[in-house]
Design a protein around this motif. Structure first.
Motif, PDB file in Angstrom:
ATOM      1  N   ASN A   1       4.669  10.060  -7.102  1.00 40.97           N
ATOM      2  CA  ASN A   1       5.881  10.273  -7.904  1.00 40.97           C
ATOM      3  C   ASN A   1       5.998   9.169  -8.954  1.00 40.97           C
ATOM      4  N   PRO A   2       5.161   9.200  -9.971  1.00 38.69           N
ATOM      5  CA  PRO A   2       5.135   8.107 -10.957  1.00 38.69           C
ATOM      6  C   PRO A   2       6.434   7.929 -11.733  1.00 38.69           C
TER       7      PRO A   2
ATOM      8  N   ASP B   1      14.147   5.177  -8.141  1.00 44.47           N
ATOM      9  CA  ASP B   1      15.081   4.775  -7.088  1.00 44.47           C
ATOM     10  C   ASP B   1      14.374   3.795  -6.140  1.00 44.47           C
ATOM     11  N   PRO B   2      14.757   2.511  -6.161  1.00 43.01           N
ATOM     12  CA  PRO B   2      14.081   1.535  -5.295  1.00 43.01           C
ATOM     13  C   PRO B   2      14.114   1.924  -3.820  1.00 43.01           C
ATOM     14  N   ARG B   3      15.169   2.615  -3.404  1.00 40.19           N
ATOM     15  CA  ARG B   3      15.287   2.986  -1.995  1.00 40.19           C
ATOM     16  C   ARG B   3      14.188   3.959  -1.583  1.00 40.19           C
ATOM     17  N   LYS B   4      13.777   4.813  -2.508  1.00 37.10           N
ATOM     18  CA  LYS B   4      12.747   5.793  -2.196  1.00 37.10           C
ATOM     19  C   LYS B   4      11.339   5.199  -2.257  1.00 37.10           C
TER      20      LYS B   4
ATOM     21  N   GLY C   1       0.813  -1.207   0.000  1.00 40.42           N
ATOM     22  CA  GLY C   1       0.000   0.000   0.000  1.00 40.42           C
ATOM     23  C   GLY C   1       0.848   1.259   0.000  1.00 40.42           C
ATOM     24  N   LYS C   2       1.916   1.260   0.800  1.00 41.51           N
ATOM     25  CA  LYS C   2       2.813   2.419   0.847  1.00 41.51           C
ATOM     26  C   LYS C   2       3.585   2.562  -0.467  1.00 41.51           C
ATOM     27  N   MET C   3       3.984   1.459  -1.069  1.00 42.41           N
ATOM     28  CA  MET C   3       4.662   1.527  -2.370  1.00 42.41           C
ATOM     29  C   MET C   3       3.758   2.182  -3.411  1.00 42.41           C
ATOM     30  N   ARG C   4       2.489   1.758  -3.420  1.00 40.86           N
ATOM     31  CA  ARG C   4       1.530   2.341  -4.373  1.00 40.86           C
ATOM     32  C   ARG C   4       1.374   3.840  -4.131  1.00 40.86           C
TER      33      ARG C   4
END
Length: 284
Positions: free
Chosen positions: A250-251, A255-258, A241-244
Protein backbone atom coordinates in the motif's frame (compact mmCIF):
# COMPACT_ATOMS: atom_id res chain seq x y z
CA UNK A 1 2.49 -3.71 39.08
CA UNK A 2 5.52 -1.56 39.84
CA UNK A 3 8.83 -2.07 38.09
CA UNK A 4 11.13 -4.65 39.70
CA UNK A 5 14.92 -4.90 39.63
CA UNK A 6 16.83 -7.00 37.16
CA UNK A 7 18.68 -8.62 40.07
CA UNK A 8 15.37 -9.91 41.42
CA UNK A 9 14.51 -11.50 38.08
CA UNK A 10 17.96 -12.95 37.43
CA UNK A 11 18.43 -14.49 40.87
CA UNK A 12 15.44 -16.74 40.26
CA UNK A 13 16.40 -17.44 36.64
CA UNK A 14 19.99 -18.34 37.57
CA UNK A 15 18.80 -20.69 40.31
CA UNK A 16 16.21 -22.41 38.11
CA UNK A 17 18.23 -22.63 34.89
CA UNK A 18 16.46 -20.29 32.48
CA UNK A 19 17.18 -16.77 31.19
CA UNK A 20 15.17 -13.56 31.15
CA UNK A 21 15.04 -11.71 27.85
CA UNK A 22 16.27 -8.11 27.81
CA UNK A 23 14.74 -6.40 24.80
CA UNK A 24 15.85 -2.99 23.54
CA UNK A 25 13.19 -0.35 22.94
CA UNK A 26 13.23 2.76 20.78
CA UNK A 27 9.60 3.89 20.69
CA UNK A 28 6.13 3.33 22.15
CA UNK A 29 5.22 0.45 19.85
CA UNK A 30 8.28 -1.58 20.82
CA UNK A 31 7.70 -0.97 24.54
CA UNK A 32 4.14 -2.19 24.04
CA UNK A 33 5.36 -5.20 22.06
CA UNK A 34 7.85 -6.23 24.75
CA UNK A 35 5.23 -6.26 27.49
CA UNK A 36 2.50 -7.80 25.31
CA UNK A 37 4.82 -10.66 24.34
CA UNK A 38 5.83 -11.24 27.96
CA UNK A 39 2.19 -11.32 29.04
CA UNK A 40 1.30 -13.74 26.24
CA UNK A 41 4.09 -16.07 27.45
CA UNK A 42 3.50 -15.38 31.16
CA UNK A 43 7.16 -14.44 31.42
CA UNK A 44 9.19 -11.89 33.36
CA UNK A 45 10.82 -9.39 31.03
CA UNK A 46 13.40 -6.62 30.90
CA UNK A 47 12.86 -3.43 28.89
CA UNK A 48 16.23 -1.89 28.19
CA UNK A 49 17.27 1.42 26.71
CA UNK A 50 20.57 2.01 24.97
CA UNK A 51 22.50 5.22 24.31
CA UNK A 52 20.76 5.58 20.96
CA UNK A 53 17.28 5.02 22.37
CA UNK A 54 17.77 7.64 25.07
CA UNK A 55 19.16 10.10 22.52
CA UNK A 56 16.31 9.41 20.08
CA UNK A 57 13.25 9.25 22.34
CA UNK A 58 14.55 11.11 25.39
CA UNK A 59 15.00 9.68 28.85
CA UNK A 60 11.70 11.20 30.04
CA UNK A 61 9.70 9.40 27.37
CA UNK A 62 11.53 6.08 27.77
CA UNK A 63 10.98 6.14 31.53
CA UNK A 64 7.35 7.23 31.32
CA UNK A 65 6.45 4.64 28.68
CA UNK A 66 8.13 1.85 30.62
CA UNK A 67 6.60 2.81 33.96
CA UNK A 68 3.15 2.92 32.37
CA UNK A 69 3.71 -0.43 30.68
CA UNK A 70 4.81 -2.02 33.96
CA UNK A 71 1.92 -0.48 35.87
CA UNK A 72 -0.60 -2.21 33.60
CA UNK A 73 1.40 -5.43 33.15
CA UNK A 74 0.37 -8.79 34.53
CA UNK A 75 4.00 -9.98 34.65
CA UNK A 76 7.16 -8.63 36.36
CA UNK A 77 8.89 -5.92 34.31
CA UNK A 78 12.28 -4.29 34.90
CA UNK A 79 13.71 -1.16 33.26
CA UNK A 80 17.43 -1.34 32.52
CA UNK A 81 20.06 1.03 31.15
CA UNK A 82 22.05 -0.80 28.48
CA UNK A 83 25.74 0.11 28.10
CA UNK A 84 25.84 3.12 30.40
CA UNK A 85 29.06 5.01 29.77
CA UNK A 86 29.40 7.36 32.73
CA UNK A 87 28.46 7.87 36.35
CA UNK A 88 26.43 10.92 35.33
CA UNK A 89 24.29 8.97 32.90
CA UNK A 90 23.76 6.17 35.40
CA UNK A 91 22.57 8.65 38.02
CA UNK A 92 20.24 10.34 35.52
CA UNK A 93 18.62 6.99 34.78
CA UNK A 94 18.27 6.18 38.47
CA UNK A 95 16.60 9.55 39.05
CA UNK A 96 14.15 8.71 36.26
CA UNK A 97 13.14 5.45 37.88
CA UNK A 98 15.29 2.88 36.11
CA UNK A 99 15.46 -0.17 38.36
CA UNK A 100 18.71 -1.48 36.91
CA UNK A 101 21.74 0.03 35.23
CA UNK A 102 24.71 -1.24 33.28
CA UNK A 103 28.04 0.51 33.61
CA UNK A 104 30.23 -0.46 30.68
CA UNK A 105 33.83 0.17 31.66
CA UNK A 106 35.16 -2.55 29.36
CA UNK A 107 37.12 -0.03 27.29
CA UNK A 108 39.22 0.87 30.32
CA UNK A 109 42.14 -1.03 31.87
CA UNK A 110 41.07 -3.60 34.47
CA UNK A 111 41.76 -1.45 37.53
CA UNK A 112 39.87 1.52 36.10
CA UNK A 113 36.91 -0.68 35.13
CA UNK A 114 36.86 -2.01 38.69
CA UNK A 115 36.97 1.49 40.16
CA UNK A 116 34.10 2.96 38.13
CA UNK A 117 31.98 -0.18 38.52
CA UNK A 118 32.53 -0.27 42.29
CA UNK A 119 31.42 3.38 42.56
CA UNK A 120 28.26 2.72 40.54
CA UNK A 121 27.48 -0.34 42.67
CA UNK A 122 27.82 1.67 45.88
CA UNK A 123 25.50 4.44 44.67
CA UNK A 124 22.95 2.19 42.94
CA UNK A 125 22.68 -0.35 45.75
CA UNK A 126 22.09 2.47 48.22
CA UNK A 127 18.77 3.18 46.47
CA UNK A 128 17.83 -0.42 45.63
CA UNK A 129 18.95 -0.41 41.98
CA UNK A 130 20.79 -3.42 40.54
CA UNK A 131 23.99 -3.18 38.49
CA UNK A 132 25.39 -5.03 35.48
CA UNK A 133 28.98 -4.59 34.33
CA UNK A 134 31.06 -5.86 31.42
CA UNK A 135 34.48 -7.47 31.34
CA UNK A 136 36.05 -8.16 27.97
CA UNK A 137 34.95 -6.42 24.80
CA UNK A 138 32.00 -7.57 22.70
CA UNK A 139 32.55 -6.93 19.01
CA UNK A 140 30.35 -4.97 16.63
CA UNK A 141 28.48 -1.75 17.20
CA UNK A 142 26.10 -0.73 19.98
CA UNK A 143 24.85 2.74 19.05
CA UNK A 144 27.76 5.08 19.88
CA UNK A 145 30.03 2.29 21.14
CA UNK A 146 32.09 0.51 18.48
CA UNK A 147 34.63 -2.24 18.97
CA UNK A 148 36.65 -3.27 15.94
CA UNK A 149 36.65 -7.04 15.54
CA UNK A 150 40.44 -7.30 15.73
CA UNK A 151 40.40 -5.37 19.01
CA UNK A 152 37.63 -7.42 20.60
CA UNK A 153 38.89 -9.78 23.27
CA UNK A 154 37.29 -12.49 25.34
CA UNK A 155 36.66 -12.38 29.07
CA UNK A 156 39.42 -13.90 31.17
CA UNK A 157 37.86 -16.25 33.78
CA UNK A 158 40.34 -15.39 36.54
CA UNK A 159 39.88 -11.67 35.92
CA UNK A 160 36.12 -12.20 36.04
CA UNK A 161 36.42 -13.83 39.48
CA UNK A 162 38.54 -10.97 40.78
CA UNK A 163 36.33 -8.32 39.16
CA UNK A 164 33.14 -9.64 40.77
CA UNK A 165 34.83 -10.01 44.16
CA UNK A 166 36.12 -6.43 44.09
CA UNK A 167 33.00 -4.70 42.74
CA UNK A 168 30.02 -6.57 44.22
CA UNK A 169 28.22 -6.28 40.88
CA UNK A 170 24.90 -8.15 40.49
CA UNK A 171 25.45 -9.57 36.99
CA UNK A 172 28.33 -9.72 34.54
CA UNK A 173 28.29 -9.41 30.75
CA UNK A 174 30.96 -11.68 29.30
CA UNK A 175 32.64 -11.73 25.90
CA UNK A 176 32.68 -15.29 24.53
CA UNK A 177 32.24 -14.72 20.79
CA UNK A 178 29.00 -12.81 20.31
CA UNK A 179 28.81 -9.40 18.61
CA UNK A 180 26.41 -6.49 18.39
CA UNK A 181 24.52 -5.98 15.14
CA UNK A 182 24.19 -8.38 12.21
CA UNK A 183 26.61 -11.27 11.93
CA UNK A 184 28.66 -11.83 8.79
CA UNK A 185 28.52 -15.58 9.44
CA UNK A 186 27.43 -17.98 12.16
CA UNK A 187 29.01 -16.95 15.48
CA UNK A 188 31.17 -19.49 17.28
CA UNK A 189 30.85 -19.25 21.04
CA UNK A 190 33.61 -20.28 23.42
CA UNK A 191 31.62 -22.56 25.71
CA UNK A 192 34.73 -23.90 27.42
CA UNK A 193 35.56 -20.36 28.51
CA UNK A 194 31.98 -19.78 29.64
CA UNK A 195 32.03 -22.96 31.72
CA UNK A 196 35.25 -21.84 33.41
CA UNK A 197 33.77 -18.42 34.17
CA UNK A 198 30.75 -20.08 35.73
CA UNK A 199 33.01 -22.20 37.94
CA UNK A 200 34.71 -19.09 39.30
CA UNK A 201 31.89 -16.54 39.23
CA UNK A 202 28.74 -17.30 41.17
CA UNK A 203 26.43 -14.55 39.89
CA UNK A 204 24.16 -14.43 36.82
CA UNK A 205 26.01 -13.97 33.53
CA UNK A 206 24.76 -11.87 30.61
CA UNK A 207 25.00 -12.58 26.88
CA UNK A 208 25.07 -9.48 24.67
CA UNK A 209 24.80 -9.51 20.88
CA UNK A 210 22.48 -12.52 20.90
CA UNK A 211 20.45 -11.73 17.77
CA UNK A 212 21.56 -14.22 15.14
CA UNK A 213 23.03 -16.73 17.58
CA UNK A 214 21.52 -20.19 16.90
CA UNK A 215 18.85 -21.23 19.39
CA UNK A 216 20.77 -24.31 20.49
CA UNK A 217 23.82 -22.19 21.31
CA UNK A 218 21.67 -19.82 23.35
CA UNK A 219 20.23 -22.76 25.28
CA UNK A 220 23.71 -24.16 25.93
CA UNK A 221 24.91 -20.77 27.19
CA UNK A 222 21.94 -20.63 29.55
CA UNK A 223 22.87 -24.08 30.88
CA UNK A 224 26.32 -22.61 31.67
CA UNK A 225 25.11 -19.72 33.82
CA UNK A 226 23.73 -17.10 31.42
CA UNK A 227 20.55 -15.71 32.99
CA UNK A 228 20.03 -12.55 30.89
CA UNK A 229 20.03 -12.55 27.09
CA UNK A 230 19.99 -9.27 25.15
CA UNK A 231 18.04 -8.92 21.91
CA UNK A 232 17.87 -5.81 19.73
CA UNK A 233 18.70 -6.49 16.06
CA UNK A 234 16.08 -9.23 15.65
CA UNK A 235 13.38 -6.82 16.86
CA UNK A 236 14.50 -4.13 14.44
CA UNK A 237 14.52 -6.60 11.56
CA UNK A 238 10.98 -7.80 12.32
CA UNK A 239 9.61 -4.32 12.99
CA UNK A 240 11.09 -2.56 9.97
CA UNK A 241 10.56 -5.58 7.74
CA UNK A 242 6.82 -5.52 8.41
CA UNK A 243 6.68 -1.76 7.80
CA UNK A 244 8.35 -2.26 4.42
CA UNK A 245 5.93 -5.05 3.59
CA UNK A 246 2.90 -2.89 4.41
CA UNK A 247 4.20 0.03 2.38
CA UNK A 248 5.08 -2.14 -0.59
CA UNK A 249 1.51 -3.43 -0.68
CA UNK A 250 0.00 0.00 0.00
CA UNK A 251 2.48 2.66 -1.15
CA UNK A 252 -0.10 5.45 -0.73
CA UNK A 253 -0.79 4.60 2.93
CA UNK A 254 -0.36 7.64 5.18
CA UNK A 255 -1.94 6.41 8.41
CA UNK A 256 0.93 5.65 10.84
CA UNK A 257 -1.35 3.31 12.79
CA UNK A 258 -1.79 1.07 9.77
CA UNK A 259 1.99 0.91 9.31
CA UNK A 260 3.22 0.76 12.90
CA UNK A 261 0.40 -1.48 14.15
CA UNK A 262 1.41 -4.47 12.02
CA UNK A 263 5.07 -3.74 12.84
CA UNK A 264 4.23 -3.96 16.54
CA UNK A 265 2.56 -7.34 15.97
CA UNK A 266 5.66 -8.60 14.15
CA UNK A 267 7.81 -7.49 17.07
CA UNK A 268 5.51 -9.31 19.51
CA UNK A 269 5.94 -12.54 17.58
CA UNK A 270 9.74 -12.46 17.46
CA UNK A 271 9.93 -11.55 21.16
CA UNK A 272 7.60 -14.43 22.04
CA UNK A 273 9.84 -16.78 20.06
CA UNK A 274 12.90 -15.61 21.98
CA UNK A 275 11.15 -15.94 25.34
CA UNK A 276 10.36 -19.56 24.54
CA UNK A 277 13.98 -20.23 23.60
CA UNK A 278 15.16 -18.65 26.85
CA UNK A 279 12.89 -20.94 28.86
CA UNK A 280 11.15 -18.15 30.78
CA UNK A 281 7.60 -18.89 29.60
CA UNK A 282 5.29 -19.43 32.60
CA UNK A 283 7.99 -18.21 35.01
CA UNK A 284 6.26 -14.94 35.88
Amino acid sequence: MALVTVAELLTKAYREGYAVGAFNCNNMEIVQAIVAAAEAENSPVIIQASQGAIKYAGIDYIAALSHQAAKNAKVPVALHLDHGTSLEQVMACIRHGFTSVMIDGSKYPFAENVAITKKVVELAHAVGVSVEAELGKIGGTEDDISVDERDAFFTDPEEAREFVAQTGVDSLAVAIGTAHGRYKGVPKLDFERLAKIRELVHIPLVLHGSSGVPDEDIKKAISLGVAKVNIDTNIREAFVGKMREVLEKNPDEIDPRKILGPAREAAIEIIREKIRVFGSSNKA
